[in-house]
Enzyme design. Structure first.
Site, PDB file in Angstrom:
ATOM      1  N   GLY A 341     -95.197  -5.101 -77.290  1.00 33.37           N
ATOM      2  CA  GLY A 341     -94.737  -4.912 -76.008  1.00 33.37           C
ATOM      3  C   GLY A 341     -94.409  -3.624 -75.713  1.00 33.37           C
ATOM      4  O   GLY A 341     -94.006  -2.899 -76.849  1.00 33.37           O
ATOM      5  N   GLN A 342     -93.730  -3.233 -74.670  1.00 36.46           N
ATOM      6  CA  GLN A 342     -93.314  -1.849 -74.421  1.00 36.46           C
ATOM      7  C   GLN A 342     -92.140  -2.112 -73.457  1.00 36.46           C
ATOM      8  O   GLN A 342     -92.092  -2.836 -72.462  1.00 36.46           O
ATOM      9  CB  GLN A 342     -94.418  -0.782 -73.593  1.00 36.46           C
ATOM     10  N   GLY A 343     -90.877  -1.379 -74.030  1.00 33.02           N
ATOM     11  CA  GLY A 343     -89.871  -1.425 -73.119  1.00 33.02           C
ATOM     12  C   GLY A 343     -89.294   0.051 -72.794  1.00 33.02           C
ATOM     13  O   GLY A 343     -90.069   0.918 -73.357  1.00 33.02           O
ATOM     14  N   GLY A 344     -88.058   0.127 -72.248  1.00 31.50           N
ATOM     15  CA  GLY A 344     -87.716   1.102 -71.697  1.00 31.50           C
ATOM     16  C   GLY A 344     -87.129   2.222 -73.083  1.00 31.50           C
ATOM     17  O   GLY A 344     -86.878   3.400 -72.962  1.00 31.50           O
ATOM     18  N   GLY A 346     -88.810   1.893 -76.086  1.00 31.98           N
ATOM     19  CA  GLY A 346     -89.883   1.992 -77.122  1.00 31.98           C
ATOM     20  C   GLY A 346     -90.701   0.944 -77.117  1.00 31.98           C
ATOM     21  O   GLY A 346     -90.510   0.082 -76.347  1.00 31.98           O
ATOM     22  N   VAL A 348     -92.806  -2.378 -79.596  1.00 35.68           N
ATOM     23  CA  VAL A 348     -92.486  -3.222 -80.619  1.00 35.68           C
ATOM     24  C   VAL A 348     -93.995  -3.675 -81.053  1.00 35.68           C
ATOM     25  O   VAL A 348     -94.842  -3.919 -80.510  1.00 35.68           O
ATOM     26  CB  VAL A 348     -92.098  -4.597 -79.862  1.00 35.68           C
ATOM     27  N   LYS A 362     -89.334  -2.636 -84.056  1.00 39.04           N
ATOM     28  CA  LYS A 362     -89.138  -2.111 -82.969  1.00 39.04           C
ATOM     29  C   LYS A 362     -88.929  -0.500 -83.250  1.00 39.04           C
ATOM     30  O   LYS A 362     -87.957   0.181 -83.769  1.00 39.04           O
ATOM     31  CB  LYS A 362     -87.666  -2.683 -82.324  1.00 39.04           C
ATOM     32  N   ASP A 459     -76.175  -9.433 -72.539  1.00 43.04           N
ATOM     33  CA  ASP A 459     -77.522  -9.605 -71.540  1.00 43.04           C
ATOM     34  C   ASP A 459     -78.451 -10.692 -72.049  1.00 43.04           C
ATOM     35  O   ASP A 459     -79.541 -10.732 -72.167  1.00 43.04           O
ATOM     36  CB  ASP A 459     -78.406  -8.223 -71.901  1.00 43.04           C
TER      37      ASP A 459
END
Length: 665
Positions: A341-344, A346, A348, A362, A459
């Site tokens: 996956g890709q998040g804000g 970086g 994973v 991560k 969160d």
């Protein structure tokens, strides 16, 4: 009814009346003596090594009681646990013998003398967790560890017979264990009691990673995570007493006095005694000064340690540091095929170490403005956390500009991938959903009450709940978590971060942060799990699109099951109704009215717990005075969109927002 605070003690571990013998009548002499004895336990105010015994009345109406706390719990938790046990035993059994067993303490009474008597009536036992993969290695390690702890505990003194320890079953599997006897037992009695408890392990827990065996005179518990307070000394072998003072120096060697016929023997004795006394006085003063100085030094050293631990220090977890080349090889040079996956912050990646262990890596983005803070925060927090319902951090890598977090690989992805997918949702039956709710609650209980520092997640949402191969939930993403000291209950922040729909109103509007902030998010999660619908942060109540609004309206109209996922069986409506009720209690607009996570655990595990009536929830950022701006003046509000499709990357936040979007990890 269970008091709300009793969840801190772990709830009932057995039927208090199960092994009761003989009955007494209400308001009889024995009943009066029993109530007086229990009152003496509720009035305990001074910690006395966690073991207490009381007798009241005369034979044949005499009642004797024993209370003991687990050897690693803090004094305030100990006394609160005993008080709860005493209160709950009032009028709960009309038998002349009963016992209340918690994780943190036990209290029992009898019409017979029980002090110094090993009770062999029976043990309560539970097996927990998954079955170990290598049963032989697990069994061998377990046997060695428990026998070692038995030998240690039985040699304890009259205040505590208690021992804890850890042993590796395989290079990647640890066993943590705790054993304890009531300290009134002799060494032989304690060893014999624990041996009998060990014999019962195959009947309940053969091969399982966790288990509990509770008896009136001794206790055994083991698990695959650090469930006890490792900083507490195991066994004070005897009553504490100050070390003996240093021996006084011998009399000085005096030269023979000159011949003086006028000097009498009495004068010589007085001179010698005075000299010795003066030297002894000097020695005692020096000793006192030394001890005071040493105590002050220890105090300041301890104070410095506490401050240092509260400061951001990666050095404290250096033993978890991985070599960058090792992780690069494990992820096939961070190939796209291994990307989860890709998040804000970086990407994973899935990886496999040389020993075959699967990991999730991560890799923080080098361009992320808050990357260092995010990285240090997660390492500092997660490395300390050991609980079956929290994602486990295996290590980290800090090399040049590379910042990597190495987590356990959780194969079943995150909860939102199941709940909000029309096909996958049908595969998650109520039994699994109820287990997920309970597991999240236990993980939060650890963060809020049982870990060394109180931790607010900030969160909590479906996307941050990972599911293992057995669909057990694991809370993840601690990048924006906030540490509280043990006695701290709330804080204020100018950085309001989180996910729309999950954030409590007092947090969004005033920056007020507390354990009730996470409770609000948990309430939203419960409603999502029950309904299979995503929370909608639309603030217009009239549109009836907000999940809390829909749940509240149906509750008021007497049709709460209207929000139930139609894929769920109607055979489970009792539990589903209870969960809707708990969810609405959690999302009440008034934070003071929301239950603590400890009371929620009781509500989920005890059908006899009477739930209070919920009050009006907060509809997004709706208050009784009307609608309010989404970003009040003076606050820096950044949040992800809760209605965003799972397969899209969330918006990057520059203010700590935890936004990683993953498939399995």
């Amino acid at each position: 009814m269970l008091p709300l605070s009793s969840a801190l003690q772990g709830g009932w571990l057995a039927d208090p009346c199960l092994y009761g013998t003989g009955n007494f009548s209400a308001n009889s002499t024995y009943h009066t003596n029993l109530n007086s004895l229990l009152s003496s336990f509720t009035d305990i105010s001074n910690y006395d090594h966690g073991f207490y015994n009381v007798s009241n009345g005369k034979i044949p109406n005499q009642v004797s009681g024993i209370a003991m706390c687990r050897g690693d719990v803090k004094p305030d938790v100990c006394l609160r646990c005993i008080n709860d046990a005493a209160n709950e035993l009032r009028d709960i059994c009309l038998t002349k013998e009963a016992g209340q067993y918690y994780d943190n303490c036990m209290l029992r009474y009898s019409d017979n003398s029980i002090l110094g008597v090993r009770d062999t009536k029976g043990f309560f036992r539970w097996g927990e967790g998954a079955v170990a993969k290598d049963l032989n290695a697990f069994s061998d390690a377990q046997t060695i560890l428990l026998e070692s702890l038995r030998n240690k505990a039985e040699k304890g003194g009259s205040f505590k017979k208690f021992a804890t320890g850890m042993r590796m079953a395989t290079p990647s599997d640890a066993i943590y264990a705790l054993v304890q006897c009531t300290p009134d037992l002799s060494q032989l009695q304690c060893g014999s009691c624990l041996s009998q408890a060990f014999e019962r392990i195959p009947r309940c827990c053969e091969g399982r990673r966790g288990g509990k065996i509770f008896g009136p005179s001794c206790t055994v518990r083991f698990d695959d995570f650090l469930f006890y307070n490792a900083s507490v000394a195991d066994v004070p072998s005897s009553s504490p007493s100050p070390p003996p003072p240093p021996p006084p120096p011998g009399p000085p060697r005096l030269s023979s006095p000159p011949s003086n016929k006028s000097s009498s023997p009495t004068t010589t004795v007085i001179i010698v005694i005075s000299t010795v006394g003066f030297i002894l006085l000097i020695s005692i003063c020096i000793c006192i000064i030394f001890r005071v100085t040493k105590s002050e030094k220890k105090f300041h050293e301890a104070e410095a340690v506490d401050e240092a631990e509260a400061v951001d220090e990666i050095e404290s977890v250096e033993s978890l540091q991985f070599d960058f080349n090792t992780i690069r090889d494990a992820t096939n040079k961070f190939s796209d095929e291994n990307k989860l996956g890709q998040g804000g912050f970086g990407a994973v990646y899935k990886g496999r170490l040389a020993n075959g262990q699967e990991i999730a890596v991560k890799r923080l983005s080098m361009s992320s403005e808050q990357g260092d803070l995010e990285f240090k925060n997660e390492v500092q927090l997660v490395a300390r956390l050991q609980h079956r319902n929290l994602v486990k951090l295996h290590g980290f890598c800090l090399e040049g500009k590379e910042r990597l977090l190495i987590y356990e690989f959780v194969p079943n992805s995150s909860l939102d991938r199941f709940l909000f997918d029309p096909i996958r949702r049908t595969q998650v039956h109520w039994e699994t959903r109820y287990k997920i709710i309970g597991g999240i609650a236990k993980g939060l209980l650890y963060l809020h009450e049982d870990s060394r520092l109180r931790i607010i997640h900030r969160d909590l949402k479906a996307g941050n709940i990972l599911l293992d191969e057995d669909m057990n939930p694991k809370i993840s993403d601690f990048g924006m978590a906030r540490l509280f000291v043990v006695d701290q209950t709330q804080d204020k922040t100018n950085k309001v971060v989180g996910t729309y729909g999950y954030m409590a109103p007092e947090y969004v509007l005033q920056g007020q942060l507390s354990v009730k902030t996470d409770v609000y998010s948990f309430g939203v999660l419960i409603l999502e799990i029950v309904s299979g619908q995503k929370i909608n942060h639309n603030c217009h109540e009239d549109n009836a699109t907000n999940l809390t609004s829909v749940a509240w309206r149906n509750w008021r109209e007497g049709t709460p099951l209207n929000i139930m996922d139609p894929n769920l069986s109607e055979d489970s409506t009792t539990e589903i109704l209870r969960c809707i009720h708990i969810g609405l209690l959690c999302v009440q607009e008034n934070a003071a009215r929301r239950p603590t996570i400890s009371s929620i655990v009781v509500m989920l595990t005890s059908d006899s717990e009477i739930l209070p009536t919920p009050s009006r929830p907060s509809f997004c950022m709706y208050s009784e005075s009307g609608m309010v701006p989404a970003s009040p003046q003076g606050f820096n509000l950044e949040a992800t969109q809760s209605h965003q499709p799972s397969n899209e990357s969330a918006l990057a936040s520059i203010n700590e927002v935890s936004i990683t979007e993953l498939e399995p990890r």
